[in-house]
Scaffold this active site. Structure first.
Site, PDB file in Angstrom:
ATOM      1  N   ASN A  89      -2.806   6.616   6.376  1.00 39.87           N
ATOM      2  CA  ASN A  89      -3.413   7.471   7.390  1.00 39.87           C
ATOM      3  C   ASN A  89      -4.162   6.612   8.424  1.00 39.87           C
ATOM      4  O   ASN A  89      -4.085   5.383   8.394  1.00 39.87           O
ATOM      5  CB  ASN A  89      -4.344   8.494   6.731  1.00 39.87           C
ATOM      6  N   HIS A  93      -1.113 -40.118  20.077  1.00 35.25           N
ATOM      7  CA  HIS A  93       0.236 -39.617  19.775  1.00 35.25           C
ATOM      8  C   HIS A  93       1.268 -40.695  20.124  1.00 35.25           C
ATOM      9  O   HIS A  93       2.224 -40.912  19.390  1.00 35.25           O
ATOM     10  CB  HIS A  93       0.536 -38.352  20.583  1.00 35.25           C
ATOM     11  N   GLN A  96      11.960  15.338  11.087  1.00 39.07           N
ATOM     12  CA  GLN A  96      10.930  14.486  11.686  1.00 39.07           C
ATOM     13  C   GLN A  96       9.629  15.266  11.859  1.00 39.07           C
ATOM     14  O   GLN A  96       8.544  14.757  11.564  1.00 39.07           O
ATOM     15  CB  GLN A  96      11.407  13.958  13.044  1.00 39.07           C
ATOM     16  N   GLU A 127      11.313   4.895  17.176  1.00 35.53           N
ATOM     17  CA  GLU A 127      11.325   4.405  15.794  1.00 35.53           C
ATOM     18  C   GLU A 127      12.666   4.766  15.132  1.00 35.53           C
ATOM     19  O   GLU A 127      13.365   3.900  14.630  1.00 35.53           O
ATOM     20  CB  GLU A 127      10.162   5.055  15.023  1.00 35.53           C
ATOM     21  N   HIS A 128      13.006   6.049  15.139  1.00 35.68           N
ATOM     22  CA  HIS A 128      14.293   6.527  14.641  1.00 35.68           C
ATOM     23  C   HIS A 128      15.114   7.017  15.833  1.00 35.68           C
ATOM     24  O   HIS A 128      14.598   7.715  16.704  1.00 35.68           O
ATOM     25  CB  HIS A 128      14.126   7.706  13.668  1.00 35.68           C
ATOM     26  N   SER A 151       4.917   8.918  13.308  1.00 34.36           N
ATOM     27  CA  SER A 151       6.365   8.778  13.208  1.00 34.36           C
ATOM     28  C   SER A 151       7.066   9.519  14.348  1.00 34.36           C
ATOM     29  O   SER A 151       6.512  10.458  14.924  1.00 34.36           O
ATOM     30  CB  SER A 151       6.822   9.319  11.855  1.00 34.36           C
ATOM     31  N   ASP A 157      15.890   7.244   5.321  1.00 37.58           N
ATOM     32  CA  ASP A 157      14.548   7.403   4.749  1.00 37.58           C
ATOM     33  C   ASP A 157      14.560   7.145   3.250  1.00 37.58           C
ATOM     34  O   ASP A 157      13.558   6.720   2.680  1.00 37.58           O
ATOM     35  CB  ASP A 157      14.032   8.833   4.985  1.00 37.58           C
ATOM     36  N   GLU A 209       0.905 -36.560  28.841  1.00 36.00           N
ATOM     37  CA  GLU A 209      -0.055 -35.526  28.426  1.00 36.00           C
ATOM     38  C   GLU A 209      -1.432 -36.119  28.129  1.00 36.00           C
ATOM     39  O   GLU A 209      -2.340 -35.402  27.700  1.00 36.00           O
ATOM     40  CB  GLU A 209       0.473 -34.746  27.213  1.00 36.00           C
ATOM     41  N   HIS A 250       6.799  15.645   9.121  1.00 35.24           N
ATOM     42  CA  HIS A 250       5.951  14.531   8.673  1.00 35.24           C
ATOM     43  C   HIS A 250       4.472  14.776   8.966  1.00 35.24           C
ATOM     44  O   HIS A 250       3.606  14.378   8.190  1.00 35.24           O
ATOM     45  CB  HIS A 250       6.382  13.219   9.339  1.00 35.24           C
ATOM     46  N   GLN A 259     -10.952   1.020   1.207  1.00 32.47           N
ATOM     47  CA  GLN A 259     -11.433   0.098   0.170  1.00 32.47           C
ATOM     48  C   GLN A 259     -10.286  -0.695  -0.452  1.00 32.47           C
ATOM     49  O   GLN A 259     -10.474  -1.835  -0.887  1.00 32.47           O
ATOM     50  CB  GLN A 259     -12.271   0.828  -0.885  1.00 32.47           C
ATOM     51  N   TYR A 272       0.839  -1.192   0.000  1.00 35.74           N
ATOM     52  CA  TYR A 272       0.000   0.000   0.000  1.00 35.74           C
ATOM     53  C   TYR A 272       0.881   1.252   0.000  1.00 35.74           C
ATOM     54  O   TYR A 272       1.738   1.409   0.876  1.00 35.74           O
ATOM     55  CB  TYR A 272      -0.935   0.025   1.211  1.00 35.74           C
TER      56      TYR A 272
END
Lengths: 432, 432
Positions: free
Chosen positions: A210, A416, A256, A323-324, A234, A357, A411, A259, A187, A125
């Protein structure tokens, strides 16, 4: 104005380092609605939501060969070369992540091995919106191709003219993506989850988006589809001591902040002056940036944290799990050694976050929101799965058989046990 | 009685290979209720649900040193040795999965590397119920320990006397687990998700469970906790040609069927006689098994499928993506080569599924429900995460800088560009 948080005790870390929270309740109902509609009505529903959300009626959701050629012609040679260089570095780093088969005899006659196989069908995506994030095409398509995924489906929303950004089309074609579909938002995720006449059903969905896309990906997991990782805004944490360059540090924090208004920037230092000078540099550099309104809004939540020692810094940083994570100190090896929770780490004065990046070779799809405590960023393994194999000889089963029988019996699983007993008995009978 | 499905065309695979569906709607409301209560009231809520679901008031949820000693004394030496042998094999195979640091210079002066770190705090869930599944303790605790996870928390439900099975306590202690908590079901997963005074908050939850635990784990992911994988009923597919031993094949299908009434067993063959003989062997062997009622119920949904060729078999099997997959043919290398979707593969006449369930060294926590198309079974990497690092020299940035600037500008992210520009300018200024 005192904005520096001085020597915060551990009991305050939770509140200081709190991430911007997202309320998804309102989003969930529209996500559920779109999923149900796409499941029931396939392409018809997808077209309806594309009209509603993207304001366009498409004749075909498929990108044509002509569109790709036109896009390629529209891009400057310089930018093409830049994209090609980035692609090459990303290929080098992700190819190096290939692993050999693990193959051992755990005891004589008991051979166990582990081998990776590509995920056959994956969905990538790519968000649309104001900026065409073609770098994300590289970050997903390159490892998917190296892994050997058979069917790579790229979905990205069209603009209100039904068009995809030239840079996205050029980059997708450069990466050899054959199926580019003009569908975005909820969708798109619903289509990849259930499959429609136009959109293939995939086993795993990758890529940022988003809040709607994020919630849709979470819902997709309920229907048996895997996702790369959950997502949040981010974030960047910089550790800078008195030897760092405040102008450089400020430029990273600003990259940063641009963003989005919910981006989180944190600066940790053992030197109060560094915090003050960086804050000043932020003020100066912000003036010349296009996205000043977004940046200023994001910076309202920035944290400048003064700590007593490198050890205190490391503890706080691992608690946060950025994250960074940029390290600019005269004690870098200590910080590298002690990183436990982080997505991607940038070391030294000449390693801006922008490098990772775009072009250095590492992936930029990384765990936000503290997920670095349990998740890796996207890497070659994200497109592979491990299968285990085992082959036991008669002699092997004779050695290990009793162990299996005893454990199965304990068990309470007698069938088994019997699967071993019947084989051991046959070996004895044969040898008579 | 004709039970064999002959030469099914691909259009029928979906309905033939449909898995037992689970309705989770009813479960979701109680799971939500318990999560909310545990989030708000911590240990008090946990105790209330333990009383309600497990019918016991515990003085302490912690397992004491005395309880472990008593448990150890109660277990036969034979069983102890069996558990130790299984542990040793699991250690050998999972230790072999360690990987070296990936470290490359993608272009001169641009060094990227990838290194794994353990997930610091993990929760291992071990089901209670009629059979004490101590083998699962080995399958989770051994790789967690090899990975180097700092805090390993084991939760398992007490019986109505407040007691945990001896085998589980012995095995947990053998694996060096320090924190064993007598809490099960939804309240255990909720406790591990939010943390309580007694139960540590963890970053990732592992382990099997009933439908309540499964839905609870799914909900936990909404609160930022990772899970090993989504779960469904256990399943086995056997591929057997005319050279296979019908009694062995039947014993394996029966060992799968005894797991529960929703277990799925599928036999695929190129030989009709093999299908008929195996069916006969199933009838004979079932008579002597303790769990006959469960087995007979599960077998109502068994599928015996006749295919025309090995290639048809492979296509059908990859379409299904079995959790357990046994190959007994005179063409095993072909089947091994062409496995794309499977959890764990068992090869040849003397490799029963039980071997991997207990003692050969492979893990038995595997993807069900077709998740093998996107997920790996639990392995060493399940307890680790990959962090990327990068360090760029001045010279490296001079080479790669323009690429980053061009790409950032094309994405409309000028602060990203500026983080490079400001550094390149400083390098030029220095050299003046």
């Amino acid at each position: 104005m005192e904005t520096i948080i001085k020597y915060p005790p551990q009991s305050t870390w939770e509140s200081i380092l709190q991430r911007p929270t997202q309320s998804v309740e309102a989003i969930e109902s529209i996500v559920n609605e779109v999923f149900l509609a796409v499941k029931q009505n396939g392409d018809t529903a997808v077209a309806q939501y594309t009209k509603r959300f993207d304001k366009v009626n498409l004749e075909s959701v498929f990108v044509s060969h002509e569109e790709i050629e036109t896009a390629s012609d529209a891009i400057s040679e310089d930018l093409k070369l830049a994209i090609q260089q980035a692609k090459s570095n990303i290929e080098v780093f992700h190819s190096a992540q290939k692993t050999a088969k693990v193959d051992v005899e755990t005891q004589p006659g008991v051979r166990c091995w582990q081998q990776k196989r590509p995920i056959e069908t994956v969905g990538l995506y790519i968000p649309g919106g104001t900026a065409p994030l073609f770098s994300t095409v590289l970050m997903l398509a390159v490892p998917a191709t190296i892994a050997g995924c058979n069917n790579i489906v790229l979905c990205t929303p069209p603009n209100s003219e039904g068009v995809i950004a030239n840079e996205i089309l050029y980059t997708a074609a450069l990466c050899g993506i054959k199926t580019i579909i003009k569908v975005g938002g909820i969708q798109a995720i619903a289509g990849l989850t259930f499959g429609t006449s136009s959109i293939p059903k995939v086993s795993k969905i990758f890529g940022p988006g988003n809040q709607y896309v994020t919630v849709a990906k979470q819902l997709a997991t309920k229907f048996g589809v895997a996702i790369d990782m959950p997502a949040g805004p981010s974030e960047l944490l910089v550790m800078a001591d008195k030897t760092a360059n405040p102008a450089f540090v400020a430029s990273d924090l600003l990259s940063q902040a641009e963003h989005g208004i919910d981006s989180q920037v944190i600066l940790v230092s053992t030197d109060e002056n560094m915090l003050l000078e960086t804050e000043n540099q932020i003020r100066i550099q912000t003036q010349n940036l296009d996205r000043k309104p977004i940046i200023e809004k994001a910076l309202e939540n920035k944290k400048l944290i003064l700590v007593k020692s490198d050890q205190d810094a490391v503890d706080l940083i691992n608690y946060y799990g950025p994250e960074h994570y940029i390290i600019c100190t005269d004690n870098n090896p200590f910080f590298i050694e002690n990183v436990i929770n982080a997505g991607s780490v940038f070391i030294g004065a000449y390693t801006p976050e922008s490098a990772g990046d775009y072009a250095s070779g590492t992936n930029h799809t990384l765990p936000t929101n503290g997920y670095a405590k349990a998740y890796s960023g996207v890497n070659l393994d994200s497109f592979l799965k491990n299968i285990t194999f085992q082959e036991i000889t008669k002699e092997g089963l004779e050695t290990i058989g009793t162990t299996i029988e005893l454990m199965a019996e304990a068990e309470g699983l007698m069938a088994h046990k019997n699967a071993v007993t019947i084989r051991l008995k046959s070996i004895v009978d044969e040898s008579k």
